[in-house]
Write a protein that holds these residues in place. Structure first.
Motif, PDB file in Angstrom:
ATOM      1  N   ARG A  34      37.826  29.648  64.674  1.00 25.47           N
ATOM      2  CA  ARG A  34      38.275  28.399  64.046  1.00 25.47           C
ATOM      3  C   ARG A  34      37.467  27.219  64.579  1.00 25.47           C
ATOM      4  NH1 ARG A  34      44.261  27.777  64.739  1.00 25.47           N
ATOM      5  NH2 ARG A  34      44.496  28.670  62.643  1.00 25.47           N
ATOM      6  N   SER A  35      37.197  27.216  65.868  1.00 22.21           N
ATOM      7  CA  SER A  35      36.423  26.118  66.464  1.00 22.21           C
ATOM      8  C   SER A  35      35.020  26.051  65.867  1.00 22.21           C
ATOM      9  CB  SER A  35      36.334  26.292  67.982  1.00 22.21           C
ATOM     10  OG  SER A  35      37.608  26.259  68.567  1.00 22.21           O
ATOM     11  N   LYS A  36      34.412  27.224  65.631  1.00 26.48           N
ATOM     12  CA  LYS A  36      33.078  27.241  65.023  1.00 26.48           C
ATOM     13  C   LYS A  36      33.110  26.682  63.611  1.00 26.48           C
ATOM     14  CE  LYS A  36      31.382  31.233  67.665  1.00 26.48           C
ATOM     15  NZ  LYS A  36      30.952  32.661  67.587  1.00 26.48           N
ATOM     16  N   LEU A  37      34.107  27.082  62.843  1.00 25.15           N
ATOM     17  CA  LEU A  37      34.238  26.582  61.462  1.00 25.15           C
ATOM     18  C   LEU A  37      34.475  25.079  61.443  1.00 25.15           C
ATOM     19  CD1 LEU A  37      36.475  29.440  60.013  1.00 25.15           C
ATOM     20  CD2 LEU A  37      34.082  29.001  59.422  1.00 25.15           C
ATOM     21  N   ILE A  38      35.303  24.590  62.381  1.00 23.53           N
ATOM     22  CA  ILE A  38      35.593  23.157  62.440  1.00 23.53           C
ATOM     23  C   ILE A  38      34.340  22.374  62.814  1.00 23.53           C
ATOM     24  CG2 ILE A  38      36.818  21.414  63.810  1.00 23.53           C
ATOM     25  CD1 ILE A  38      39.214  23.333  63.821  1.00 23.53           C
ATOM     26  N   SER A  39      33.595  22.886  63.787  1.00 22.21           N
ATOM     27  CA  SER A  39      32.346  22.206  64.190  1.00 22.21           C
ATOM     28  C   SER A  39      31.354  22.164  63.040  1.00 22.21           C
ATOM     29  CB  SER A  39      31.735  22.921  65.393  1.00 22.21           C
ATOM     30  OG  SER A  39      32.607  22.919  66.494  1.00 22.21           O
ATOM     31  N   GLU A  40      31.270  23.257  62.299  1.00 25.76           N
ATOM     32  CA  GLU A  40      30.365  23.292  61.142  1.00 25.76           C
ATOM     33  C   GLU A  40      30.798  22.284  60.075  1.00 25.76           C
ATOM     34  OE1 GLU A  40      28.823  26.451  57.695  1.00 25.76           O
ATOM     35  OE2 GLU A  40      30.077  27.163  59.381  1.00 25.76           O
ATOM     36  N   ALA A  41      32.097  22.217  59.823  1.00 21.85           N
ATOM     37  CA  ALA A  41      32.608  21.276  58.824  1.00 21.85           C
ATOM     38  C   ALA A  41      32.366  19.834  59.246  1.00 21.85           C
ATOM     39  CB  ALA A  41      34.096  21.521  58.584  1.00 21.85           C
ATOM     40  N   LEU A  42      32.623  19.529  60.519  1.00 23.08           N
ATOM     41  CA  LEU A  42      32.421  18.158  61.004  1.00 23.08           C
ATOM     42  C   LEU A  42      30.947  17.772  60.986  1.00 23.08           C
ATOM     43  CD1 LEU A  42      34.938  18.066  64.006  1.00 23.08           C
ATOM     44  CD2 LEU A  42      35.139  16.858  61.830  1.00 23.08           C
ATOM     45  N   GLN A  43      30.093  18.734  61.261  1.00 15.85           N
ATOM     46  CA  GLN A  43      28.652  18.470  61.221  1.00 15.85           C
ATOM     47  C   GLN A  43      28.207  18.118  59.803  1.00 15.85           C
ATOM     48  OE1 GLN A  43      26.371  21.662  62.856  1.00 15.85           O
ATOM     49  NE2 GLN A  43      24.458  20.507  62.910  1.00 15.85           N
ATOM     50  N   LYS A  44      28.767  18.798  58.827  1.00 14.35           N
ATOM     51  CA  LYS A  44      28.424  18.512  57.431  1.00 14.35           C
ATOM     52  C   LYS A  44      28.936  17.134  57.000  1.00 14.35           C
ATOM     53  CE  LYS A  44      28.401  23.313  55.753  1.00 14.35           C
ATOM     54  NZ  LYS A  44      27.089  23.322  55.087  1.00 14.35           N
ATOM     55  N   MET A  45      30.089  16.721  57.584  1.00 16.89           N
ATOM     56  CA  MET A  45      30.717  15.460  57.163  1.00 16.89           C
ATOM     57  C   MET A  45      30.237  14.241  57.920  1.00 16.89           C
ATOM     58  SD  MET A  45      34.726  16.442  56.515  1.00 16.89           S
ATOM     59  CE  MET A  45      34.972  17.436  57.978  1.00 16.89           C
ATOM     60  N   LYS A  56      29.128  17.196  39.034  1.00 17.21           N
ATOM     61  CA  LYS A  56      28.097  16.906  40.032  1.00 17.21           C
ATOM     62  C   LYS A  56      27.485  15.537  39.803  1.00 17.21           C
ATOM     63  CE  LYS A  56      26.830  21.696  41.026  1.00 17.21           C
ATOM     64  NZ  LYS A  56      25.779  22.729  40.906  1.00 17.21           N
ATOM     65  N   LYS A  57      27.345  15.156  38.541  1.00 21.18           N
ATOM     66  CA  LYS A  57      26.801  13.840  38.221  1.00 21.18           C
ATOM     67  C   LYS A  57      27.804  12.736  38.521  1.00 21.18           C
ATOM     68  CE  LYS A  57      22.603  14.209  36.788  1.00 21.18           C
ATOM     69  NZ  LYS A  57      21.548  13.401  37.427  1.00 21.18           N
ATOM     70  N   ARG A  58      29.099  13.012  38.223  1.00 26.34           N
ATOM     71  CA  ARG A  58      30.134  11.992  38.386  1.00 26.34           C
ATOM     72  C   ARG A  58      30.542  11.809  39.843  1.00 26.34           C
ATOM     73  NH1 ARG A  58      33.476  14.164  35.251  1.00 26.34           N
ATOM     74  NH2 ARG A  58      35.064  14.926  36.689  1.00 26.34           N
ATOM     75  N   LYS A  59      30.564  12.905  40.638  1.00 26.92           N
ATOM     76  CA  LYS A  59      30.984  12.844  42.034  1.00 26.92           C
ATOM     77  C   LYS A  59      29.785  13.082  42.940  1.00 26.92           C
ATOM     78  CE  LYS A  59      35.551  14.707  40.920  1.00 26.92           C
ATOM     79  NZ  LYS A  59      36.539  15.766  41.184  1.00 26.92           N
ATOM     80  N   PRO A  60      29.411  12.072  43.698  1.00 29.13           N
ATOM     81  CA  PRO A  60      28.195  12.198  44.518  1.00 29.13           C
ATOM     82  C   PRO A  60      28.285  13.272  45.602  1.00 29.13           C
ATOM     83  CG  PRO A  60      29.382  10.169  45.032  1.00 29.13           C
ATOM     84  CD  PRO A  60      30.022  10.736  43.821  1.00 29.13           C
ATOM     85  N   HIS A  61      29.526  13.541  46.098  1.00 34.03           N
ATOM     86  CA  HIS A  61      29.693  14.521  47.181  1.00 34.03           C
ATOM     87  C   HIS A  61      30.380  15.790  46.678  1.00 34.03           C
ATOM     88  CE1 HIS A  61      28.420  11.501  50.046  1.00 34.03           C
ATOM     89  NE2 HIS A  61      29.341  10.667  49.595  1.00 34.03           N
ATOM     90  N   TYR A  62      30.164  16.130  45.436  1.00 34.81           N
ATOM     91  CA  TYR A  62      30.859  17.271  44.847  1.00 34.81           C
ATOM     92  C   TYR A  62      30.454  18.581  45.535  1.00 34.81           C
ATOM     93  CZ  TYR A  62      32.408  20.713  41.442  1.00 34.81           C
ATOM     94  OH  TYR A  62      32.997  21.785  40.841  1.00 34.81           O
ATOM     95  N   THR A  63      29.171  18.764  45.767  1.00 37.19           N
ATOM     96  CA  THR A  63      28.689  19.997  46.403  1.00 37.19           C
ATOM     97  C   THR A  63      29.228  20.119  47.822  1.00 37.19           C
ATOM     98  OG1 THR A  63      26.663  19.845  45.094  1.00 37.19           O
ATOM     99  CG2 THR A  63      26.634  21.342  46.967  1.00 37.19           C
ATOM    100  N   LEU A  64      29.227  18.989  48.562  1.00 43.74           N
ATOM    101  CA  LEU A  64      29.735  18.980  49.930  1.00 43.74           C
ATOM    102  C   LEU A  64      31.222  19.332  49.955  1.00 43.74           C
ATOM    103  CD1 LEU A  64      29.525  18.360  52.951  1.00 43.74           C
ATOM    104  CD2 LEU A  64      29.890  15.940  52.402  1.00 43.74           C
ATOM    105  N   GLN A  65      31.980  18.762  49.053  1.00 48.06           N
ATOM    106  CA  GLN A  65      33.420  19.040  49.002  1.00 48.06           C
ATOM    107  C   GLN A  65      33.692  20.508  48.676  1.00 48.06           C
ATOM    108  OE1 GLN A  65      35.181  16.263  46.273  1.00 48.06           O
ATOM    109  NE2 GLN A  65      34.807  14.492  47.584  1.00 48.06           N
ATOM    110  N   HIS A  66      32.856  21.057  47.818  1.00 50.98           N
ATOM    111  CA  HIS A  66      33.001  22.468  47.474  1.00 50.98           C
ATOM    112  C   HIS A  66      32.751  23.347  48.699  1.00 50.98           C
ATOM    113  CE1 HIS A  66      33.350  25.628  44.497  1.00 50.98           C
ATOM    114  NE2 HIS A  66      32.294  26.233  45.032  1.00 50.98           N
ATOM    115  N   GLU A  67      31.754  23.003  49.506  1.00 50.62           N
ATOM    116  CA  GLU A  67      31.460  23.758  50.725  1.00 50.62           C
ATOM    117  C   GLU A  67      32.579  23.604  51.751  1.00 50.62           C
ATOM    118  OE1 GLU A  67      27.764  22.240  52.017  1.00 50.62           O
ATOM    119  OE2 GLU A  67      26.593  23.099  50.360  1.00 50.62           O
ATOM    120  N   LEU A  68      33.122  22.368  51.862  1.00 52.05           N
ATOM    121  CA  LEU A  68      34.197  22.118  52.816  1.00 52.05           C
ATOM    122  C   LEU A  68      35.472  22.873  52.435  1.00 52.05           C
ATOM    123  CD1 LEU A  68      33.783  18.260  53.359  1.00 52.05           C
ATOM    124  CD2 LEU A  68      33.184  20.076  54.956  1.00 52.05           C
TER     125      LEU A  68
END
Length: 614
Positions: A123-134, A94-106
């Motif tokens: 699938r469309s809902k999951l994709i929209s959620e993922a794109l919103q996070k990114m 988590k310290k070394r990778k700034p987006h570690y938590t986000l990548q774990h969620e994705l």
């Protein structure tokens, strides 16, 4: 008083000294042990504290420190130890990778959205959620092997509006992402789903970077992908940068419609020597790195050969002669480059080229472009022993596959495909002033008929081919492609090359075909040879061109049975006996077929020869 006190102190000092002398060790061994007694720890002059106390481990976070303390102090089992180590590793990540938590969620969302049995709405809902996070972080996380895969899935299944948003966010960073090992797959996926306007914009952004990207092992993949997706004009735009410095610097010059480099040089007034020098500087690093799989490079090499002098062409041929060429001959231009290397290379370079194909002959033979290089080798190289050892031995193991292959049909009996590659030189000759460019006589020094006999008969290839035709006569005759090989073999090859040593084997093949033809009409199984479209026409040709086959077929399959085969596709076989140019063949059938002609079941032969005989 003072004097008395001074005397008392002296006496006390002397007594202490005597007591000290009694306690001193008397042996040398004791003295030696005392001399090795541990010294007190040295102190830091600045802090007046032991040095050991100043060297303490500095933890990056309180959680990491608490985990380390627990790992050090608490008694635990092996399982607990592994869990603590895992927790500590997570904290460090988590310290070394700034987006570690986000990548774990994705990654968690990706495992759900990539399932095959998921509903489109879910699938469309999951994709929209993922794109919103990114959103806002896509260029930063696109280089990660996890996030890149998530983005690829999102781009594949998301709506066009969402895809456009992702493209716009990535557009300023596409060139840098094209060089990333993981992001390159995302860039390719974006290009696959890009609109015409977006693709045109991306190809335009490559201006000035084509040569440098082609020298990059990963970046070259993106250029090749854009080259494959682009139209003719866009392909030409990418190629022109490799030709000249002027074309690389001035974008307006790349709008020309001239396709060939020779025509482009004359139209724009470019110096041929300057273009040749620039192309050499572009091509040499690419070849040194072994980046030769892409069709854009094959096209550039063909254009280079079209203007190269003998010395420059020889340098490139020398580099390509070997395993590199095997990776090029799967495209049309790559195949042409391979044939030029065979025809213009020295004996040493040809040997390296053939040895580089070892183990890949089957794959090359099945390839529609690659098999032309094999035909060129068989037609031009004099070292028949090497060809037999490397090429023919591998071909013998897969003969049946080859004769049934749609793109192959390697004509091992006549090698007449030489005409196709002999035209390449004339296609790429420049003008009257450049006569030496890529000019070499067809074939080698050995007599072509002798070379053909050594490769076909002495090598054992012809015998293996006849055996294959005997074993699979029915299957090959019914095949649209195998029928041609059976015809060539059954007639003895061009010039009757097989009759001299393998006439008995050819007779066995004739008997095998006649035996199959003598079978009665089948109702449910495979079509009879006389009724099948391909086999009936092939047998007809054999009757017309091979009297020995016609005699064998008549005696085994048709004598006394012509009434059965006088209608349908089979009537073409029966009529062929009357149309034959050989009088012996006509005499065999005339007595039995004449009544069929009189009754109108068969048509009278229209050939003049038949009319005279009638």
């Amino acid at each position: 008083m003072a004097a008395k006190e001074h005397q008392k102190q002296d006496k006390k000092r002397k007594r202490n000294l005597k007591e000290g002398e009694r306690e001193k060790p008397t042996s040398k061994k004791t003295k030696h042990l005392q001399s090795k007694s541990p010294k007190p720890p040295s102190t830091n002059k600045a802090s007046k504290k032991p040095i050991e106390s100043s060297k303490k481990h500095k933890f990056k976070s309180p959680s990491e420190k608490s985990l380390a303390v627990r790992e050090k102090n608490e008694p635990k089992s092996k399982k607990e130890s592994r869990l603590l180590s895992k927790e500590l590793a997570e904290v460090r990540k988590k310290k070394r990778k700034p987006h570690y938590t986000l990548q774990h969620e994705l990654a968690s969302l990706w495992e759900k959205m990539r399932r095959r049995n998921i509903a489109k709405e879910d699938r469309s809902k999951l994709i929209s959620e993922a794109l919103q996070k990114m959103t806002g972080k896509i260029p930063e996380i696109a280089g990660s092997h996890i996030s890149s895969r998530v983005l690829q899935t999102c781009v594949k299944y998301c709506s066009q509006a969402e895809r456009d948003c992702v493209f716009e966010e990535l557009r300023p960073h596409l060139l840098s992402l094209a060089r990333n090992t993981y992001a390159v797959h995302l860039v390719k996926k974006m290009l696959d789903n890009a609109s015409k306007k977006q693709l045109e914009g991306f190809i335009s952004s490559l201006h000035g970077h084509v040569a440098s990207l082609l020298r990059h092992m990963v970046g070259s993949v993106v250029v090749e992908h854009a080259f494959q997706l682009g139209n003719g004009s866009q392909k030409q735009t990418l190629l022109l940068e490799l030709y000249s410095t002027e074309l690389q610097l001035f974008k307006d010059l790349t709008t020309t419609n001239e396709g060939r480099l020779v025509d482009l040089i004359s139209k724009l007034g470019l110096q041929k020597s300057s273009v040749l020098q620039h192309m050499s500087l572009v091509i040499q690093p690419i070849l040194e790195k072994g980046i030769v799989d892409h069709s854009i490079i094959h096209k550039a090499l063909m254009e280079y050969f079209s203007i190269a002098d003998k010395s420059s062409a020889s340098d490139v041929i020398q580099q390509l002669s070997g395993p590199l060429l095997v990776r090029m001959i799967h495209t049309r231009d790559g195949s042409k480059v391979g044939m030029l290397c065979v025809k213009h290379g020295s004996a040493k370079e040809r040997k390296k080229l053939i040895k580089g194909m070892k183990g890949h002959i089957g794959k090359i033979a099945h390839d529609q472009c690659g098999n032309m290089v094999l035909v060129c080798i068989l037609s031009a190289v004099d070292d028949t022993k090497l060809i037999t050892k490397v090429i023919v031995r591998e071909l013998q193991a897969i003969l049946k596959e080859l004769v049934l292959d749609k793109g192959e049909r390697l004509e091992v009996t006549n090698f007449e495909k030489q005409k196709e590659f002999s035209a390449i030189d004339s296609e790429h000759k420049d003008d009257e002033n450049d006569v030496e460019t890529l000019k070499l006589a067809d074939g080698g020094k050995k007599d072509p008929s002798l070379r053909r006999f050594e490769l076909l008969v002495n090598s054992g290839l012809a015998e293996s081919l006849i055996d294959t035709c005997i074993e699979s006569a029915g299957e090959l005759l019914r095949s649209n492609f195998g029928k041609e090989v059976v015809y060539e073999v059954a007639t003895g090859g061009a010039g009757g090359i097989l009759h001299e040593t393998l006439s008995d084997k050819i007779g066995t093949l004739h008997e095998a075909i006649a035996t199959l033809a003598s079978l009665p009409k089948a109702e449910k199984s495979d079509e009879h040879l006389f009724e099948n479209f391909h086999s009936s026409r092939t047998i007809r040709k054999l009757v017309l061109d091979s009297p020995s086959f016609a005699a064998t077929l008549w005696k085994s399959a048709l004598e006394g049975k012509c009434d059965v085969w006088a209608e349908g596709h089979s009537c073409k076989v029966v009529s062929a006996f009357l149309e034959s140019s050989d009088s012996m063949v006509r005499d065999l059938a005339k007595r039995e077929l004449q009544p069929l002609i009189d009754r109108g079941v068969l048509k009278a032969p229209e050939t003049k020869q038949a009319e005279k005989e009638g």
